[in-house]
Enzyme design. Structure first.
Site, PDB file in Angstrom:
ATOM      1  N   LEU A  25      16.795  37.187  50.054  1.00  0.00           N
ATOM      2  CA  LEU A  25      16.444  39.056  50.059  1.00  0.00           C
ATOM      3  C   LEU A  25      15.055  39.033  49.907  1.00  0.00           C
ATOM      4  O   LEU A  25      13.972  39.008  49.668  1.00  0.00           O
ATOM      5  CB  LEU A  25      16.925  39.134  48.921  1.00  0.00           C
ATOM      6  N   ASP A  26      14.639  40.728  51.266  1.00  0.00           N
ATOM      7  CA  ASP A  26      13.421  40.497  50.988  1.00  0.00           C
ATOM      8  C   ASP A  26      12.402  41.258  50.218  1.00  0.00           C
ATOM      9  O   ASP A  26      13.331  41.914  48.903  1.00  0.00           O
ATOM     10  CB  ASP A  26      13.039  41.405  52.352  1.00  0.00           C
TER      11      ASP A  26
END
EC number: 5.4.99.25
Length: 272
Positions: free
Chosen positions: A37-38
């Protein structure tokens, strides 16, 4: 300690930094995660400890469901709430028009990954090049959109819930959506709420055999698994080629059958 669970990564931390906090929390050095996940995104992150870190490739991790907020009229180099270069006040759209585009963007979609992405170019992450102002030559990809619905529209913010295949970029979906409207848009928030069957449940330890994408197989002489002895295909209940798991009371193994030969992929993995 073997353990697999769905954690909830908060906004503002990289997936690696978040994993470090979990290692300290559970006092376990051997840990890994699946589905990066960013930093600006939050939500479900599959985390494993011990031997279970070797199981990610066998897990059923698709489809993935996200809640996303599209900020209409905004141009960002990274298609998120960073690197914003322009904010325009644009006219409000008719909800029916937005829904029409949502309906059009179902099924297989071709896209180019964002410049600010974890894709590797000759061993270097694309986002590392982008930070230096170097544009990477990223190859077109495909994602599948299984479902998408509008949750609310409070101009210029459009909230959607979208279910996609593994490897999809919601930022790229946002870019394509905006292009159909003839505007720029970026994501102001992103939350992954489901990854395959994994949902957040207070980091509860899960029975991994309910989450691996393999069929069970059976053998009468279970002691062969305990000792890692050679298995012949005739000793198994199912002989078709493919990957299977076989379990005993305390352990399980993952095997592969190919050309009437049985090969251990993982052996004697302790149940948690």
């Amino acid at each position: 300690m073997n353990k697999i669970f769905a954690a909830f990564k908060p906004r503002g931390l990289s997936s690696n930094a978040f994993l470090s906090t979990l290692k300290k929390k559970y006092k376990n050095k051997k840990a890994g995660y699946s589905g990066t996940l960013d930093p600006f995104a939050k939500g479900v992150l599959i985390v494993a400890f011990g031997q279970y870190t070797k199981l990610f490739r066998f897990l059923k991790k698709t489809p993935k469901t996200y809640k996303a907020t599209l900020w209409l009229g905004v141009y960002s180099l990274s298609l998120d709430d960073q690197n914003i270069k322009e904010i325009k006040n644009i006219k409000e759209f008719d909800l029916a028009n937005l829904q029409q585009i949502i309906d059009q963007m179902q099924g297989i979609i071709s896209y180019t990954p964002p410049q600010f992405s974890a894709k590797r170019i000759n061993g270097t992450r694309a986002y590392e090049l982008a930070k230096k102002g170097i544009e990477a030559n990223l190859k077109p990809c495909q994602m599948e959109v299984f479902d998408c619905k509008i949750l609310s529209y409070n101009h210029p913010f459009l909230n959607i819930e979208i279910t996609v295949s593994e490897g999809a970029y919601i930022r790229s979906y946002c870019e394509l959506f905006a292009r159909k409207l003839g505007i720029n848009a970026t994501l102001s928030s992103l939350e992954r709420i489901k990854e395959g069957k994994f949902v957040y449940n207070n980091e509860k330890s899960l029975n991994v055999l309910k989450y691996i994408d393999l069929k069970p197989n059976f053998i009468k002489e279970l002691n062969k698994l305990e000792n890692g002895a050679k298995i012949f295909v005739e000793e198994l209940e199912f002989h078709d080629e493919g990957d299977y798991y076989i379990e005993t009371e305390k352990y399980f193994s993952i095997i592969n059958i190919k050309e009437n030969t049985v090969k251990y992929l993982l052996n004697k993995v302790e149940k948690c």
